[in-house]
Design a protein around this motif. Structure first.
Motif, PDB file in Angstrom:
ATOM      1  N   ARG A   1       0.835  -1.206   0.000  1.00 38.43           N
ATOM      2  CA  ARG A   1       0.000   0.000   0.000  1.00 38.43           C
ATOM      3  C   ARG A   1       0.870   1.256   0.000  1.00 38.43           C
ATOM      4  NH1 ARG A   1      -5.390  -1.092   1.281  1.00 38.43           N
ATOM      5  NH2 ARG A   1      -5.722   0.915   2.258  1.00 38.43           N
ATOM      6  N   ALA A   2       1.967   1.209   0.738  1.00 34.52           N
ATOM      7  CA  ALA A   2       2.819   2.402   0.841  1.00 34.52           C
ATOM      8  C   ALA A   2       3.607   2.668  -0.438  1.00 34.52           C
ATOM      9  CB  ALA A   2       3.782   2.249   2.018  1.00 34.52           C
ATOM     10  N   LEU A   3       4.014   1.605  -1.129  1.00 38.40           N
ATOM     11  CA  LEU A   3       4.924   1.785  -2.266  1.00 38.40           C
ATOM     12  C   LEU A   3       4.226   1.657  -3.618  1.00 38.40           C
ATOM     13  CD1 LEU A   3       8.192   0.024  -1.033  1.00 38.40           C
ATOM     14  CD2 LEU A   3       7.402   2.359  -0.640  1.00 38.40           C
ATOM     15  N   ASP A   4       2.900   1.636  -3.616  1.00 38.80           N
ATOM     16  CA  ASP A   4       2.170   1.625  -4.888  1.00 38.80           C
ATOM     17  C   ASP A   4       1.914   3.066  -5.330  1.00 38.80           C
ATOM     18  OD1 ASP A   4       0.957   0.640  -7.114  1.00 38.80           O
ATOM     19  OD2 ASP A   4      -0.462  -0.636  -6.051  1.00 38.80           O
ATOM     20  N   ALA A   5       1.580   3.214  -6.601  1.00 33.89           N
ATOM     21  CA  ALA A   5       1.321   4.563  -7.119  1.00 33.89           C
ATOM     22  C   ALA A   5      -0.166   4.911  -7.036  1.00 33.89           C
ATOM     23  CB  ALA A   5       1.811   4.666  -8.557  1.00 33.89           C
ATOM     24  N   VAL A   6      -0.998   3.896  -6.800  1.00 37.97           N
ATOM     25  CA  VAL A   6      -2.447   4.142  -6.716  1.00 37.97           C
ATOM     26  C   VAL A   6      -2.962   3.698  -5.352  1.00 37.97           C
ATOM     27  CG1 VAL A   6      -2.839   3.892  -9.195  1.00 37.97           C
ATOM     28  CG2 VAL A   6      -2.957   1.869  -7.725  1.00 37.97           C
ATOM     29  N   ALA A   7      -4.108   4.261  -4.947  1.00 34.79           N
ATOM     30  CA  ALA A   7      -4.713   3.894  -3.671  1.00 34.79           C
ATOM     31  C   ALA A   7      -5.339   2.503  -3.773  1.00 34.79           C
ATOM     32  CB  ALA A   7      -5.763   4.923  -3.282  1.00 34.79           C
ATOM     33  N   HIS A   8      -5.316   1.767  -2.669  1.00 39.20           N
ATOM     34  CA  HIS A   8      -5.926   0.439  -2.637  1.00 39.20           C
ATOM     35  C   HIS A   8      -7.263   0.500  -1.922  1.00 39.20           C
ATOM     36  CE1 HIS A   8      -2.104  -2.164  -3.231  1.00 39.20           C
ATOM     37  NE2 HIS A   8      -1.991  -1.024  -3.858  1.00 39.20           N
ATOM     38  N   ASP A   9      -8.162  -0.387  -2.328  1.00 42.74           N
ATOM     39  CA  ASP A   9      -9.466  -0.513  -1.690  1.00 42.74           C
ATOM     40  C   ASP A   9      -9.293  -1.137  -0.293  1.00 42.74           C
ATOM     41  OD1 ASP A   9     -12.028  -1.111  -0.954  1.00 42.74           O
ATOM     42  OD2 ASP A   9     -12.580  -2.038  -2.867  1.00 42.74           O
ATOM     43  N   PRO A  10      -9.810  -0.478   0.772  1.00 50.53           N
ATOM     44  CA  PRO A  10      -9.684  -1.061   2.119  1.00 50.53           C
ATOM     45  C   PRO A  10     -10.333  -2.441   2.221  1.00 50.53           C
ATOM     46  CG  PRO A  10     -10.527   1.192   2.242  1.00 50.53           C
ATOM     47  CD  PRO A  10     -10.501   0.819   0.790  1.00 50.53           C
ATOM     48  N   HIS A  11     -11.306  -2.714   1.340  1.00 54.55           N
ATOM     49  CA  HIS A  11     -11.978  -4.012   1.392  1.00 54.55           C
ATOM     50  C   HIS A  11     -10.983  -5.159   1.222  1.00 54.55           C
ATOM     51  CE1 HIS A  11     -14.854  -7.209   0.817  1.00 54.55           C
ATOM     52  NE2 HIS A  11     -14.150  -7.575  -0.237  1.00 54.55           N
ATOM     53  N   GLU A  12      -9.949  -4.930   0.433  1.00 51.14           N
ATOM     54  CA  GLU A  12      -8.954  -5.987   0.200  1.00 51.14           C
ATOM     55  C   GLU A  12      -8.255  -6.372   1.507  1.00 51.14           C
ATOM     56  OE1 GLU A  12      -6.097  -4.625  -2.767  1.00 51.14           O
ATOM     57  OE2 GLU A  12      -4.539  -4.556  -1.255  1.00 51.14           O
ATOM     58  N   VAL A  13      -8.034  -5.380   2.386  1.00 50.24           N
ATOM     59  CA  VAL A  13      -7.388  -5.673   3.671  1.00 50.24           C
ATOM     60  C   VAL A  13      -8.323  -6.503   4.556  1.00 50.24           C
ATOM     61  CG1 VAL A  13      -6.386  -4.655   5.745  1.00 50.24           C
ATOM     62  CG2 VAL A  13      -6.019  -3.566   3.516  1.00 50.24           C
ATOM     63  N   ILE A  14      -9.603  -6.125   4.576  1.00 57.57           N
ATOM     64  CA  ILE A  14     -10.588  -6.878   5.369  1.00 57.57           C
ATOM     65  C   ILE A  14     -10.641  -8.330   4.887  1.00 57.57           C
ATOM     66  CG2 ILE A  14     -13.050  -7.050   5.961  1.00 57.57           C
ATOM     67  CD1 ILE A  14     -13.166  -3.951   5.551  1.00 57.57           C
ATOM     68  N   ALA A  15     -10.680  -8.502   3.549  1.00 57.54           N
ATOM     69  CA  ALA A  15     -10.747  -9.849   2.973  1.00 57.54           C
ATOM     70  C   ALA A  15      -9.491 -10.652   3.313  1.00 57.54           C
ATOM     71  CB  ALA A  15     -10.924  -9.758   1.458  1.00 57.54           C
ATOM     72  N   GLY A  16      -8.320 -10.019   3.217  1.00 53.66           N
ATOM     73  CA  GLY A  16      -7.059 -10.712   3.481  1.00 53.66           C
ATOM     74  C   GLY A  16      -6.956 -11.175   4.926  1.00 53.66           C
ATOM     75  N   VAL A  17      -7.309 -10.290   5.861  1.00 54.25           N
ATOM     76  CA  VAL A  17      -7.237 -10.638   7.286  1.00 54.25           C
ATOM     77  C   VAL A  17      -8.228 -11.766   7.589  1.00 54.25           C
ATOM     78  CG1 VAL A  17      -7.654  -9.769   9.632  1.00 54.25           C
ATOM     79  CG2 VAL A  17      -6.331  -8.396   7.996  1.00 54.25           C
ATOM     80  N   ALA A  18      -9.417 -11.697   6.990  1.00 52.61           N
ATOM     81  CA  ALA A  18     -10.411 -12.763   7.209  1.00 52.61           C
ATOM     82  C   ALA A  18      -9.893 -14.099   6.683  1.00 52.61           C
ATOM     83  CB  ALA A  18     -11.732 -12.394   6.522  1.00 52.61           C
ATOM     84  N   ARG A  19      -9.317 -14.080   5.480  1.00 49.73           N
ATOM     85  CA  ARG A  19      -8.840 -15.351   4.905  1.00 49.73           C
ATOM     86  C   ARG A  19      -7.703 -15.959   5.722  1.00 49.73           C
ATOM     87  NH1 ARG A  19      -8.462 -14.770  -1.698  1.00 49.73           N
ATOM     88  NH2 ARG A  19     -10.417 -13.646  -2.002  1.00 49.73           N
ATOM     89  N   ILE A  20      -6.739 -15.112   6.108  1.00 50.21           N
ATOM     90  CA  ILE A  20      -5.545 -15.672   6.769  1.00 50.21           C
ATOM     91  C   ILE A  20      -5.864 -16.139   8.177  1.00 50.21           C
ATOM     92  CG2 ILE A  20      -4.304 -13.791   8.000  1.00 50.21           C
ATOM     93  CD1 ILE A  20      -2.673 -15.866   5.264  1.00 50.21           C
ATOM     94  N   THR A  21      -6.894 -15.566   8.807  1.00 56.28           N
ATOM     95  CA  THR A  21      -7.237 -15.975  10.177  1.00 56.28           C
ATOM     96  C   THR A  21      -8.380 -16.985  10.200  1.00 56.28           C
ATOM     97  OG1 THR A  21      -8.786 -14.116  10.466  1.00 56.28           O
ATOM     98  CG2 THR A  21      -6.505 -13.744  11.161  1.00 56.28           C
ATOM     99  N   ALA A  22      -8.839 -17.418   9.011  1.00 61.66           N
ATOM    100  CA  ALA A  22      -9.977 -18.348   8.973  1.00 61.66           C
ATOM    101  C   ALA A  22      -9.634 -19.673   9.652  1.00 61.66           C
ATOM    102  CB  ALA A  22     -10.409 -18.588   7.530  1.00 61.66           C
ATOM    103  N   GLY A  23      -8.371 -20.050   9.636  1.00 65.08           N
ATOM    104  CA  GLY A  23      -7.976 -21.322  10.244  1.00 65.08           C
ATOM    105  C   GLY A  23      -7.600 -21.197  11.713  1.00 65.08           C
ATOM    106  N   ASN A  24      -7.866 -20.056  12.340  1.00 66.30           N
ATOM    107  CA  ASN A  24      -7.459 -19.848  13.744  1.00 66.30           C
ATOM    108  C   ASN A  24      -8.043 -20.927  14.656  1.00 66.30           C
ATOM    109  OD1 ASN A  24      -6.398 -18.583  16.046  1.00 66.30           O
ATOM    110  ND2 ASN A  24      -8.213 -17.293  16.314  1.00 66.30           N
TER     111      ASN A  24
END
Lengths: 191, 191
Positions: free
Chosen positions: A162-185
């Motif tokens: 997010r910091a080193l890209d030239a365009v803004a990212h959709d916050p939804h992608e962060v929500i989706a990523g955190v949900a996916r990676i913690t789904a196996g908690n």
């Protein structure tokens, strides 16, 4: 009484101030541009007190980056401790990734300066390893060890991209990523 | 005919060689320690040919990091193109993360030197943004765009954490992370 001893008595926080000034100098001009002279000027202390307080540039850099990583770790620990359960911890993680991109240019620069040092010199990996260790321990209040390690890696990758890209990212992608990676908690209740 | 023109005719790959030498000099001593003089010596070219071929250090650094990111991107694209389906692509991603940790100290240093430049100077984010764009496009042969972005971030975070930790990581954690982040993949057939 020497001038240095007098300076020390009248200015008990001098060593601390030198460490903070060193971080400012690194943020401004990079590790490679950091000298005793520049740090002394930024801390407003006599050049001689640099060698009085530090054994050399390596000790000063080590202390400065220890302070930086400790400050960032403590903030992260407070956020994780404030979350009552894993769901709140997920939301706190999302918030910190999304805010970081607006966030602090100084912190971004200091992080990459430290990573560059550690990439080149194994002695600085004690600092990066300790930083990762504290982040994972904070996450383990809410997540099992494997999930904590994976989530810590995802936070790192998303923050950098997010910091080193030239365009803004959709916050939804962060929500989706955190949900996916913690789904196996497998940790059932937050500690 | 000037010496420079003669050099150019007898040595058509001189500009290329200067760019490669520049990457060697950065890997050795960092961006901050890189000078026209050092690069000319490493490339075995006269100092004057530096200003003949490049408008200044910024142009040279830009070209050098363009070559670096292009080389790494092309390797990644070949790996993704060689995977017949998403499952094979997952295995290829795991292999590249696990191999990277043993891997190339030079590549680790150059990556963090570039990230440090881009953290400090927005002009270098065209390079980091283009690099990310190519990685995501390569992943989109096998994964939907959101999954590709998340997987790209996880690759980044796991690679950094494995490289900058003081202890070895279990490869199983990489397999688990890639499986979790790609579990939501909605692209049904690889292209």
């Amino acid at each position: 009484m020497t001038d240095l001893a007098r300076g020390r008595r009248n200015d008990p926080h001098r060593r601390d101030r030198i460490i903070d000034a060193c971080l400012d100098v690194i943020a401004e001009g990079g590790v490679a541009g950091t000298s005793h002279r520049k740090v002394a000027r930024a801390a407003d202390v006599p050049l001689g007190s640099m060698t009085y307080h530090f054994d050399g540039m390596d000790e000063l850099l080590h202390e400065a980056f220890t302070r930086f990583t400790t400050t960032v770790s403590e903030r992260f620990e407070r956020r994780m401790a404030a979350a009552p359960d894993a769901e709140a911890a997920r939301e706190a993680v999302v918030a910190l990734i999304v805010e970081d991109v607006l966030g602090d240019a100084r912190e971004l620069v200091l992080t990459h300066e430290l990573y560059t040092l550690a990439a080149r010199d194994v002695r600085y990996r004690t600092l990066t390893a300790a930083w990762m260790g504290r982040s994972r321990a904070a996450l383990e209040r809410h997540f099992d060890p494997e999930t904590a390690r994976l989530l810590d890696a995802l936070i790192e990758g998303l923050s950098i991209h997010r910091a080193l890209d030239a365009v803004a990212h959709d916050p939804h992608e962060v929500i989706a990523g955190v949900a996916r990676i913690t789904a196996g908690n497998t940790l059932r209740a937050s500690r």
